[in-house]
Design a protein around this motif. Sequence first.
Motif, PDB file in Angstrom:
ATOM      1  N   TYR A  23       6.076   1.022  -3.284  1.00  0.00           N
ATOM      2  CA  TYR A  23       6.957   0.876  -2.128  1.00  0.00           C
ATOM      3  C   TYR A  23       6.399   1.648  -0.934  1.00  0.00           C
ATOM      4  O   TYR A  23       6.332   1.118   0.180  1.00  0.00           O
ATOM      5  CB  TYR A  23       8.366   1.368  -2.457  1.00  0.00           C
ATOM      6  N   GLN A  24       6.006   2.888  -1.154  1.00  0.00           N
ATOM      7  CA  GLN A  24       5.498   3.713  -0.054  1.00  0.00           C
ATOM      8  C   GLN A  24       4.244   3.098   0.575  1.00  0.00           C
ATOM      9  O   GLN A  24       4.107   3.077   1.800  1.00  0.00           O
ATOM     10  CB  GLN A  24       5.210   5.142  -0.536  1.00  0.00           C
ATOM     11  N   ARG A  25       3.344   2.572  -0.258  1.00  0.00           N
ATOM     12  CA  ARG A  25       2.113   1.966   0.271  1.00  0.00           C
ATOM     13  C   ARG A  25       2.419   0.653   1.012  1.00  0.00           C
ATOM     14  O   ARG A  25       1.810   0.369   2.049  1.00  0.00           O
ATOM     15  CB  ARG A  25       1.104   1.754  -0.857  1.00  0.00           C
ATOM     16  N   ILE A  26       3.359  -0.138   0.500  1.00  0.00           N
ATOM     17  CA  ILE A  26       3.758  -1.373   1.186  1.00  0.00           C
ATOM     18  C   ILE A  26       4.362  -1.034   2.545  1.00  0.00           C
ATOM     19  O   ILE A  26       3.991  -1.607   3.571  1.00  0.00           O
ATOM     20  CB  ILE A  26       4.761  -2.179   0.331  1.00  0.00           C
ATOM     21  N   ARG A  27       5.300  -0.105   2.548  1.00  0.00           N
ATOM     22  CA  ARG A  27       5.975   0.285   3.795  1.00  0.00           C
ATOM     23  C   ARG A  27       4.966   0.780   4.827  1.00  0.00           C
ATOM     24  O   ARG A  27       5.000   0.379   5.993  1.00  0.00           O
ATOM     25  CB  ARG A  27       7.018   1.358   3.505  1.00  0.00           C
ATOM     26  N   GLU A  28       4.065   1.640   4.420  1.00  0.00           N
ATOM     27  CA  GLU A  28       3.061   2.179   5.338  1.00  0.00           C
ATOM     28  C   GLU A  28       2.164   1.069   5.880  1.00  0.00           C
ATOM     29  O   GLU A  28       1.820   1.066   7.066  1.00  0.00           O
ATOM     30  CB  GLU A  28       2.225   3.265   4.648  1.00  0.00           C
ATOM     31  N   GLU A  47       2.465  -7.373  -5.440  1.00  0.00           N
ATOM     32  CA  GLU A  47       2.253  -6.003  -4.984  1.00  0.00           C
ATOM     33  C   GLU A  47       3.414  -5.068  -5.277  1.00  0.00           C
ATOM     34  O   GLU A  47       3.218  -3.859  -5.357  1.00  0.00           O
ATOM     35  CB  GLU A  47       1.922  -5.968  -3.495  1.00  0.00           C
ATOM     36  N   ILE A  48       4.618  -5.570  -5.431  1.00  0.00           N
ATOM     37  CA  ILE A  48       5.746  -4.675  -5.678  1.00  0.00           C
ATOM     38  C   ILE A  48       5.655  -4.037  -7.068  1.00  0.00           C
ATOM     39  O   ILE A  48       5.678  -2.815  -7.177  1.00  0.00           O
ATOM     40  CB  ILE A  48       7.093  -5.383  -5.415  1.00  0.00           C
ATOM     41  N   PRO A  49       5.506  -4.807  -8.156  1.00  0.00           N
ATOM     42  CA  PRO A  49       5.374  -4.140  -9.460  1.00  0.00           C
ATOM     43  C   PRO A  49       3.928  -3.754  -9.784  1.00  0.00           C
ATOM     44  O   PRO A  49       3.693  -2.945 -10.678  1.00  0.00           O
ATOM     45  CB  PRO A  49       5.869  -5.196 -10.439  1.00  0.00           C
ATOM     46  N   GLY A  50       2.955  -4.339  -9.083  1.00  0.00           N
ATOM     47  CA  GLY A  50       1.546  -4.182  -9.418  1.00  0.00           C
ATOM     48  C   GLY A  50       1.089  -5.358 -10.267  1.00  0.00           C
ATOM     49  O   GLY A  50       1.812  -5.798 -11.159  1.00  0.00           O
ATOM     50  N   TYR A  51      -0.092  -5.885  -9.966  1.00  0.00           N
ATOM     51  CA  TYR A  51      -0.567  -7.095 -10.652  1.00  0.00           C
ATOM     52  C   TYR A  51      -0.777  -6.868 -12.143  1.00  0.00           C
ATOM     53  O   TYR A  51      -0.558  -7.750 -12.947  1.00  0.00           O
ATOM     54  CB  TYR A  51      -1.870  -7.593 -10.007  1.00  0.00           C
ATOM     55  N   GLY A  52      -1.192  -5.680 -12.536  1.00  0.00           N
ATOM     56  CA  GLY A  52      -1.592  -5.435 -13.916  1.00  0.00           C
ATOM     57  C   GLY A  52      -0.474  -5.029 -14.868  1.00  0.00           C
ATOM     58  O   GLY A  52      -0.702  -4.241 -15.780  1.00  0.00           O
ATOM     59  N   CYS A  53       0.711  -5.540 -14.690  1.00  0.00           N
ATOM     60  CA  CYS A  53       1.826  -5.171 -15.579  1.00  0.00           C
ATOM     61  C   CYS A  53       1.736  -5.837 -16.948  1.00  0.00           C
ATOM     62  O   CYS A  53       2.405  -5.404 -17.888  1.00  0.00           O
ATOM     63  CB  CYS A  53       3.171  -5.546 -14.935  1.00  0.00           C
ATOM     64  N   VAL A  69      13.116  -2.485  -5.072  1.00  0.00           N
ATOM     65  CA  VAL A  69      12.130  -2.139  -4.036  1.00  0.00           C
ATOM     66  C   VAL A  69      12.268  -3.099  -2.860  1.00  0.00           C
ATOM     67  O   VAL A  69      12.256  -2.666  -1.695  1.00  0.00           O
ATOM     68  CB  VAL A  69      10.691  -2.160  -4.613  1.00  0.00           C
ATOM     69  N   LEU A  70      12.420  -4.389  -3.136  1.00  0.00           N
ATOM     70  CA  LEU A  70      12.602  -5.342  -2.051  1.00  0.00           C
ATOM     71  C   LEU A  70      13.838  -4.985  -1.235  1.00  0.00           C
ATOM     72  O   LEU A  70      13.808  -5.054   0.002  1.00  0.00           O
ATOM     73  CB  LEU A  70      12.713  -6.772  -2.591  1.00  0.00           C
ATOM     74  N   GLY A  71      14.906  -4.570  -1.896  1.00  0.00           N
ATOM     75  CA  GLY A  71      16.119  -4.156  -1.190  1.00  0.00           C
ATOM     76  C   GLY A  71      15.855  -3.014  -0.226  1.00  0.00           C
ATOM     77  O   GLY A  71      16.374  -3.003   0.899  1.00  0.00           O
ATOM     78  N   ARG A  72      15.033  -2.058  -0.633  1.00  0.00           N
ATOM     79  CA  ARG A  72      14.689  -0.944   0.258  1.00  0.00           C
ATOM     80  C   ARG A  72      13.913  -1.429   1.475  1.00  0.00           C
ATOM     81  O   ARG A  72      14.120  -0.953   2.591  1.00  0.00           O
ATOM     82  CB  ARG A  72      13.891   0.106  -0.512  1.00  0.00           C
ATOM     83  N   LEU A  73      13.011  -2.390   1.278  1.00  0.00           N
ATOM     84  CA  LEU A  73      12.267  -2.952   2.400  1.00  0.00           C
ATOM     85  C   LEU A  73      13.206  -3.702   3.344  1.00  0.00           C
ATOM     86  O   LEU A  73      13.067  -3.608   4.564  1.00  0.00           O
ATOM     87  CB  LEU A  73      11.165  -3.899   1.899  1.00  0.00           C
ATOM     88  N   LEU A  74      14.161  -4.429   2.779  1.00  0.00           N
ATOM     89  CA  LEU A  74      15.105  -5.193   3.591  1.00  0.00           C
ATOM     90  C   LEU A  74      16.024  -4.285   4.408  1.00  0.00           C
ATOM     91  O   LEU A  74      16.401  -4.624   5.531  1.00  0.00           O
ATOM     92  CB  LEU A  74      15.950  -6.110   2.701  1.00  0.00           C
ATOM     93  N   GLU A  75      16.382  -3.135   3.859  1.00  0.00           N
ATOM     94  CA  GLU A  75      17.280  -2.196   4.541  1.00  0.00           C
ATOM     95  C   GLU A  75      16.610  -1.430   5.679  1.00  0.00           C
ATOM     96  O   GLU A  75      17.285  -0.950   6.585  1.00  0.00           O
ATOM     97  CB  GLU A  75      17.816  -1.160   3.547  1.00  0.00           C
TER      98      GLU A  75
END
Length: 174
Positions: A23-28, A47-53, A69-75
């Motif tokens: 989340y922090q890296r996406i936001r930045e 990118e939210i959960p990471g490709y290698g799950c 995490v998407l909710g945090r981006l939306l807010e």
Amino acid sequence: MVHYTTVATCTLNQWALDFEGNYQRIRESILQAKALNARLRIGPELEIPGYGCYDHFLERDTVQHSWEVLGRLLEDRSLDGILIDTGMPVLHRNARYNCRIIILNGKIVLIRPKLYLANDGNYREMRWFVGWTRLAQTEDFVLPLFIGRITGQRSVMFGDALISTWDTCVGIEL
């Protein structure tokens, strides 16, 4: 008349299941794209959960944490003013899709499932996801209640669609 648009494509150092760090890296990256006057920010696949799950994609909490995490981006109102293309798994009609989530100003514009899954060499996407088979078709996707409270939306388009603006059209494939 020609209109130029800055598009920011991001390669981030995302880690599987590191929801807070991701989340922090996406936001930045979104803030950096905005600082460079980009109108569209495109992030990495899943990118939210990471490709290698891997098999963690089969767990419902991986999908749930991705929605959180998407909710945090939306807010986050500091992320308004740019079309954001991010990626996460989505359950729709009891099937799991590898999706792009397109958001603008705290609203979900489109959930775009991947059409063609990588399933050779090092890739086994069909183990975790199904491909969307309805070309140029969409249907309603009912949002999780907490996302609906954030966005004021009950449902959004899910499927293969274009996003049209007054001066351009954006198509997406993973």
